[in-house]
Motif scaffolding. Structure first.
Motif, PDB file in Angstrom:
ATOM      1  N   ARG A  39       0.836  -1.202   0.000  1.00 54.53           N
ATOM      2  CA  ARG A  39       0.000   0.000   0.000  1.00 54.53           C
ATOM      3  C   ARG A  39       0.891   1.281   0.000  1.00 54.53           C
ATOM      4  O   ARG A  39       0.549   2.305  -0.633  1.00 54.53           O
ATOM      5  N   VAL A  42       1.935   2.012  -3.428  1.00 54.07           N
ATOM      6  CA  VAL A  42       0.865   2.653  -4.202  1.00 54.07           C
ATOM      7  C   VAL A  42       0.832   4.162  -3.930  1.00 54.07           C
ATOM      8  O   VAL A  42       0.695   4.989  -4.845  1.00 54.07           O
ATOM      9  N   LYS A  45       3.678   5.904  -5.666  1.00 51.57           N
ATOM     10  CA  LYS A  45       3.440   6.116  -7.092  1.00 51.57           C
ATOM     11  C   LYS A  45       2.543   7.314  -7.311  1.00 51.57           C
ATOM     12  O   LYS A  45       2.732   8.093  -8.253  1.00 51.57           O
TER      13      LYS A  45
END
Length: 525
Positions: A39, A42, A45
């Protein structure tokens, strides 16, 4: 400092706060470390604005994820609460400890899965134990009704009276139920055995006292079942019959003696063995004599039951042996050849079969008797002697009887031959197939002119009676009461003792056997 820089710093601070808040949420809901790394990647990103994602979009996505996680947290807590309630209910029914989910406020998916599996196992255990409880309860109630037993303990009352769903289905209670059922079934079996014993006594006393059928029908209702009232009624009937037995002592003892004689026959007792029971011949009909007879009949009955298989085998051999002797007797009877309808062939087949099966049966009995004698360390006797000795003796007696019969036939044939040589043979009985129609004179004349003229001194002719006349070297008549013999002198030789012709003629007349003129026509006397 420029305003843009200030905004940038504020954005970094907000981002840091958001990441910290996310880590707290992950910690609360129990997300493992590997998922946290995924997570975080993510989020990283999104911060690098890959795919041209703006800060506003990133914030929106993060808020969406946070909302989703809050929803998952709520659902997991609700499911945990439901599972805990179900676990508590099942554990109370099954008397088992509660499931421990740990100290975490929000369970992981794996923990929830294990909890669900545990609750499902409890449900299966409850269903299985409940089914066993219902079955045990039904059997216990039936046994109590059969025994007229009223629940007298708190546990028995809980089983019989309480609601099935309220009963604690612990392993201990199930075990106690099983034990209770075994106790009740044992008492029921004992009751049944007692009742069956009382019925056997009643039937035996009925037969000994020759109780009529209408009296027996009066107690027919208690001749089945084993309830307490049935047992009581049976005992009353036994007491009544026992009292009646004492009033009819002689009649009862004589009935027992008939049964004793039957067992003696079935056990192949010799006369010496029968005489050994002296009370059988006593005429002092007392209670003591009755007790002696009762004890002896019990002993004989048990003796027969223990050796029943052997006695039945001996009985089978006895029956086969008697049938074999009967076939042997018929085989030596000349009249059997007049048999019609195929019975002769059937008897021969049966006799041949018995000749094969008897030795086999003897071998089987010998093997069984040898085994019995080894087990009991004593001889198995039939009619006072060892069975195989008895069998050998029977075969030897049969052989001697056949030899005696053979010698008698030979002696009889020898005497008959000597008599015929001395006096001549008597006319035979006419054959059934020849008929009894009278012969015509023409046939007699033909017989006289043909057969008689060709006869020699030692030849024989068949007269009109169907018999045969043999020429004797001495023309003497048989003793008084016998049939006369008519001889011919056509050979041309002079018959010795011709001077006795007149005396012979007188003997013929005195014996009442004078032949008619038609019969003697053409014969030379």
């Amino acid at each position: 400092m420029r305003r843009s820089e200030v905004l940038a710093e504020e954005s970094i601070v907000c981002l840091q706060k958001a990441l910290n808040h996310l880590r707290e949420i992950w910690e609360l809901i129990g997300i493992p470390e590997d998922q946290r790394l995924q997570r975080t990647e993510v989020v990283k990103k999104h911060i690098k604005e890959e795919g041209e994602t703006t800060i506003l979009q990133l914030e929106k996505d993060l808020r969406t994820q946070v909302e989703l996680m809050r929803k998952q947290k709520k659902e997991r807590k609700q499911e945990l609460k439901l599972l805990q309630e179900q676990d508590q209910e099942l554990c109370e029914i099954l008397c088992m400890p509660h499931y421990d989910v740990g100290s975490t406020s929000v369970p992981s998916l794996e923990e929830l899965s294990q909890f669900r599996q545990h609750v499902a196992t409890l449900r299966q255990a409850k269903a299985s134990r409940h089914e066993e409880f219902v079955n045990l309860k039904r059997q216990i109630i039936l046994c109590m009704e059969e025994l007229d037993h009223t629940p007298d303990t708190s546990f028995e009352r809980d089983v019989v009276c309480e609601d099935e769903d309220a009963f604690c289905l612990s392993l201990e209670n199930i075990t106690t139920l099983q034990k209770l059922l075994r106790q009740l079934e044992m008492r029921k079996s004992q009751n049944e055995a007692v009742c069956e014993g009382l019925r056997a006594q009643i039937r035996e006393l009925w037969d000994r006292l020759q109780i009529p059928a209408e009296e027996r029908e009066a107690v027919a209702t208690v001749m089945t079942g084993s309830k307490a009232k049935v047992k009581k009624a049976l005992q009353l009937e036994v007491d009544r019959l026992e009292e009646l037995k004492m009033q009819n002592m002689k009649k009862v003892i004589e009935a027992i003696r008939v049964e004793l004689a039957q067992y003696w026959d079935q056990c192949f007792y010799s006369q010496e063995q029968r005489n050994a029971f002296a009370p059988y011949y006593s005429e002092d009909y007392t209670e003591n004599l009755l007790q002696l007879h009762d004890a002896e009949i019990v002993r004989l009955r048990n003796y027969y039951e223990v050796h029943k298989e052997l006695f039945e085998g001996v009985q089978k051999w006895e029956e086969s042996w008697k049938l074999f002797l009967e076939f042997e007797r018929k085989a030596s009877d000349p009249s059997r050849f007049t048999n019609r309808g195929g019975n002769l062939l059937k008897e021969e087949k049966q006799r041949a079969k018995l000749q094969k099966t008897l030795p086999k049966l003897e071998e089987e009995l010998k093997a069984r008797i040898d085994m019995w004698e080894q087990e009991h360390s004593k001889a198995f006797v039939v009619n006072g002697q060892k069975f195989m000795e008895y069998v050998t003796e029977q075969w030897e007696m049969h052989r001697l009887e056949k030899e005696r019969a053979k010698q008698e036939r030979q002696l009889k044939n020898k005497k008959q031959t000597e008599t015929e040589m001395l006096y001549g043979s008597a006319p035979r009985t006419p054959n059934k197939r020849r008929g009894l129609a009278p012969n015509t004179p023409g046939k007699v004349r033909k017989l006289n002119t043909t057969t008689m003229s060709n006869a020699t001194a030692n030849s024989s002719i068949r007269p009109i009676f169907g018999g045969t006349i043999y020429r004797s070297p001495v023309s003497r008549l048989p003793p008084s009461g016998s049939k006369p013999v008519v001889t011919s002198s056509c050979s041309g030789k002079k018959t010795p003792h011709a001077s006795r012709h007149g005396a012979n003629k007188e003997n013929l007349e005195l014996n009442g056997s004078i032949l008619s003129a038609r019969t003697l026509k053409g014969f030379q006397i």
